[in-house]
Design a protein around this motif. Structure first.
Motif, short mmCIF file in Angstrom:
data_model
loop_
_atom_site.label_atom_id
_atom_site.label_comp_id
_atom_site.label_asym_id
_atom_site.label_seq_id
_atom_site.Cartn_x
_atom_site.Cartn_y
_atom_site.Cartn_z
N VAL A 16 7.10 -45.19 -73.18
CA VAL A 16 7.86 -45.05 -71.93
C VAL A 16 7.55 -46.12 -70.88
CG1 VAL A 16 8.20 -42.56 -72.23
CG2 VAL A 16 6.28 -43.39 -70.86
N LEU A 17 6.65 -47.05 -71.19
CA LEU A 17 6.30 -48.07 -70.20
C LEU A 17 7.52 -48.83 -69.67
CD1 LEU A 17 4.27 -49.53 -68.46
CD2 LEU A 17 3.66 -50.96 -70.45
N PRO A 18 8.44 -49.28 -70.51
CA PRO A 18 9.61 -49.97 -69.95
C PRO A 18 10.42 -49.08 -68.99
CG PRO A 18 9.45 -50.39 -72.30
CD PRO A 18 8.44 -49.32 -71.98
N GLN A 19 10.57 -47.82 -69.34
CA GLN A 19 11.31 -46.87 -68.50
C GLN A 19 10.57 -46.64 -67.18
OE1 GLN A 19 11.89 -43.09 -70.42
NE2 GLN A 19 13.11 -42.27 -68.75
N LEU A 20 9.26 -46.54 -67.23
CA LEU A 20 8.47 -46.33 -66.03
C LEU A 20 8.57 -47.54 -65.10
CD1 LEU A 20 5.29 -44.82 -67.70
CD2 LEU A 20 6.97 -43.58 -66.32
N ALA A 23 11.98 -47.57 -63.47
CA ALA A 23 12.10 -46.55 -62.43
C ALA A 23 11.52 -47.03 -61.10
CB ALA A 23 11.42 -45.26 -62.86
N LEU A 24 10.50 -47.89 -61.19
CA LEU A 24 9.86 -48.41 -59.98
C LEU A 24 10.33 -49.82 -59.64
CD1 LEU A 24 6.25 -47.12 -60.66
CD2 LEU A 24 7.97 -46.13 -59.14
N ASP A 25 11.28 -50.33 -60.41
CA ASP A 25 11.85 -51.67 -60.21
C ASP A 25 10.77 -52.75 -60.32
OD1 ASP A 25 14.05 -53.34 -59.88
OD2 ASP A 25 13.77 -53.45 -57.71
N THR A 27 9.00 -55.71 -62.75
CA THR A 27 9.07 -56.55 -63.94
C THR A 27 7.76 -56.43 -64.70
OG1 THR A 27 8.12 -58.48 -62.84
CG2 THR A 27 10.54 -58.22 -62.71
N GLN A 28 7.72 -56.99 -65.89
CA GLN A 28 6.47 -57.02 -66.63
C GLN A 28 5.41 -57.78 -65.84
OE1 GLN A 28 8.07 -58.76 -70.20
NE2 GLN A 28 8.11 -56.79 -71.26
N GLU A 29 5.82 -58.85 -65.20
CA GLU A 29 4.90 -59.65 -64.39
C GLU A 29 4.36 -58.85 -63.21
OE1 GLU A 29 2.63 -62.94 -63.39
OE2 GLU A 29 3.89 -62.74 -65.16
N ASP A 30 5.26 -58.14 -62.50
CA ASP A 30 4.83 -57.30 -61.37
C ASP A 30 3.78 -56.30 -61.82
OD1 ASP A 30 6.79 -58.50 -59.73
OD2 ASP A 30 8.25 -56.89 -60.13
N ARG A 67 3.24 -41.89 -58.22
CA ARG A 67 4.55 -42.31 -57.72
C ARG A 67 5.61 -41.32 -58.21
NH1 ARG A 67 0.85 -45.54 -57.67
NH2 ARG A 67 0.77 -47.28 -56.24
N HIS A 68 6.37 -40.84 -57.29
CA HIS A 68 7.33 -39.77 -57.55
C HIS A 68 8.24 -40.06 -58.75
CE1 HIS A 68 11.01 -37.40 -56.86
NE2 HIS A 68 10.16 -36.47 -56.42
N GLU A 69 8.88 -41.21 -58.76
CA GLU A 69 9.87 -41.53 -59.80
C GLU A 69 9.24 -41.56 -61.19
OE1 GLU A 69 9.15 -43.42 -57.18
OE2 GLU A 69 10.96 -43.77 -56.00
N SER A 70 8.10 -42.21 -61.30
CA SER A 70 7.47 -42.33 -62.61
C SER A 70 6.75 -41.03 -63.01
CB SER A 70 6.51 -43.52 -62.65
OG SER A 70 5.62 -43.52 -61.56
N ALA A 71 6.20 -40.31 -62.06
CA ALA A 71 5.54 -39.04 -62.38
C ALA A 71 6.55 -38.05 -62.96
CB ALA A 71 4.87 -38.46 -61.14
N LYS A 72 7.76 -38.10 -62.46
CA LYS A 72 8.79 -37.19 -62.98
C LYS A 72 9.11 -37.52 -64.44
CE LYS A 72 13.08 -34.95 -61.94
NZ LYS A 72 14.09 -34.66 -60.98
N ILE A 73 9.18 -38.79 -64.76
CA ILE A 73 9.42 -39.20 -66.15
C ILE A 73 8.28 -38.72 -67.03
CG2 ILE A 73 9.59 -41.20 -67.70
CD1 ILE A 73 10.98 -42.66 -65.28
N LEU A 74 7.06 -38.93 -66.58
CA LEU A 74 5.90 -38.50 -67.36
C LEU A 74 5.86 -36.98 -67.52
CD1 LEU A 74 3.19 -40.92 -65.94
CD2 LEU A 74 4.38 -41.06 -68.15
N TYR A 75 6.25 -36.27 -66.48
CA TYR A 75 6.33 -34.81 -66.55
C TYR A 75 7.36 -34.39 -67.61
CZ TYR A 75 7.40 -30.00 -65.35
OH TYR A 75 7.62 -28.65 -65.42
#
Length: 102
Positions: A16-20, A23-25, A27-30, A67-75
């Motif tokens: 799920v790393l790419p999706q996470l 969700a937080l906008d 990049t791989q570099e960021d 982080r709300h957006e990514s925590a929801k995905i992990l949930y």
């Protein structure tokens, strides 16, 4: 320590790393700069060409859980039912209370 829980957690995080990141906008570099690894390491993790160290895994779980957006995905992916994650102090009930999704 539950080694099968760690392996399940590694598998899920790599999947799920790419999706996470999306969700937080990020990049791989960021994301590589935030977590303290190279961009190539992020690419390798996403392609399951690199084994995650425990410290990187813990950093990723902590970062995305706060982080709300990514925590929801992990949930939704069931991460907070994982024994290793629970031993870190993250649980379904805690995440639900923090973000009030229900």
């Amino acid at each position: 320590m539950d080694s099968s829980g760690i392996m399940d957690c590694v598998e899920l995080m790599c999947d799920v790393l790419p999706q996470l990141r999306k969700a937080l906008d990020f990049t791989q570099e960021d994301f590589s700069k935030i977590i303290g690894i190279s961009r190539q390491s992020v690419i390798n993790i996403e392609h399951k060409d690199k084994k995650l160290t425990r410290s990187i895994l813990i950093s990723m779980i902590s970062f995305f859980s706060l982080r709300h957006e990514s925590a929801k995905i992990l949930y939704e992916q069931g991460l907070y039912r994982n024994t290793f994650v629970n031993e870190m102090g993250f649980s379904e009930s805690m995440v639900l209370k923090i973000y009030e999704w229900r």
